[in-house]
Design a protein around this motif. Sequence first.
Motif: not given
Length: 541
Positions: A53-80
């Motif tokens: 796992v690389g850096v977990l940064d909403p602005a920088q992380t772009s790999d699918p697995e890293g983005m999956d982890l971001l969705r657990q650690l952060f939440e935006g205005l909407m979810t699914e």
Amino acid sequence: MVKPVAVTDEAPVTRFLAAALAALLALPALGQPAEGERLAEDQSFTFWLPDAVGVLDPAQTSDPEGMDLLRQLFEGLMTEDATGAMIPGMTERHEVSEDGLTHNFQLRAARWSNGDPVTADDFVAAWRRVVDPKTGSAHARYLALMQIENAAPIIAGEIPAEQLGVTALDARRLQVTLTRPVAHFAAMLSHPATFPIPPDSSGDDGGIQPGKLVGNGAFTLQAHDPGASITLTKNPAYWDAANVVMETLRGVTEIDGQAALTRFRAGELDRVPIPVGEYPQLHEDFPDQATALPIPCTYAYVFNLSDKGPEALKNPALRRALSLGLERDLMVSNVLQGGQRPAQGWTHWAIAGLDAPEGGPAALDQDARTALARELLAGAGYGPDNPLRLVLQYNGDELHRLLAQAARQYWKPLGVEVSLNNLDWMTHADRMHRQDFEIARYGWCADYNEPSAFLDWFRSDGENSGGWSNDEYDHLLDQARLADDPAPLYRQAEEILAAEAPAAFVYHYATTEMINPAIRGLPRGNAMGRWYGKDLYRLAP
């Protein structure tokens, strides 16, 4: 004047009273056991990771697995939800101006994992950071696609990030201004690029250091062993923690696919990919575990209709013949063998809001399609006695080679002789960009869960490397931006693509996985493949 709209973004977009919205927001989280289901004492989910796992940064992380982890650690205005439909995240009310250019969001009372309140300023800072050229964010283009005011010139370095069209009206009211209306704007608000960052944060806030990364999602980072595993635990400060059943999420790195499958069979992993070619047998042997999940991408052979392309391809009837002549069912079942579906249209079948055209080639069996292809080719003056000669270009993946060989095989009896041109990816992409090809293989993936994520590609001013242009098609998509229910317009756009055949659509992507049937709540029909630990639970043996 602004008006309240549904925070869900299913088509059609529904307007309703604030009281109805409040009732929706009062519903419990999705990850609740059904009547009669018995929960396991150990509420944990262990999943496969292909690499460290690389850096977990909403602005920088772009790999699918890293983005999956971001969705657990952060939440935006909407979810699914499990189907990919939009549901409220950090917002509890969404209002849109009559002209569709101003979106106001009332944030819910929520806190960061360190106890600080989540504010509108946290969203403003995060979005400005994404478009700021100093950040070098991989997601800057995404905010431009959202049509946020000034995003494009900021990304180009022409004006400062502070001029981005996003404003904190007060601590819990966020205003977003667009350059033009976007009917599917809400559908774009669950992407990590739109997540907030905590105050006084550069965005990565401790990178992947347990105890230092501050998030507002349902889970927090507990442990990280680089290249081996990463562990997330339930966040007690999460606004809906009372409805989150799952306690622990653990990602385990296993580079070897066969080794990952072995660990699944041993009960060490709950979700792993299926090695290439093994899905048919595994699905037969373990139908409750082996599954095919949609990936929002479509594979196509793009025809070059520019001045550099062959004159023969300017004929839409001939292009339809080439499309009809592809035996997609066999390409999927004999070559791919990975749960993919044959494509008779451009938009992936699992995309939310798709109303696919009925009838046409999809309603014919392959013998009828082949007969019609012969007829159309003969009408254009081609056949076995006067063959059409074309070059099909692809890049050097083995799968692309096998598919190209299959296409050549299916076209040859129709009187189409195809030469194959295998290039490295960079050369292939450059030649497509310069329109230096005749037919080129291409794959397009959606950034968000809405048909325009596909259909915009063929706009006259879109990516559209084949150079096809159709004023009626462009007008339909312009109308869809303002429509409460754009589905009929998207359907008409797909019908134009079927009639004009600017490309031969081959298949819709899928991924195949082994999933422990005790794990419930993982989405099976969400085109974007996004999962949320807050919606998961484990059943007792």
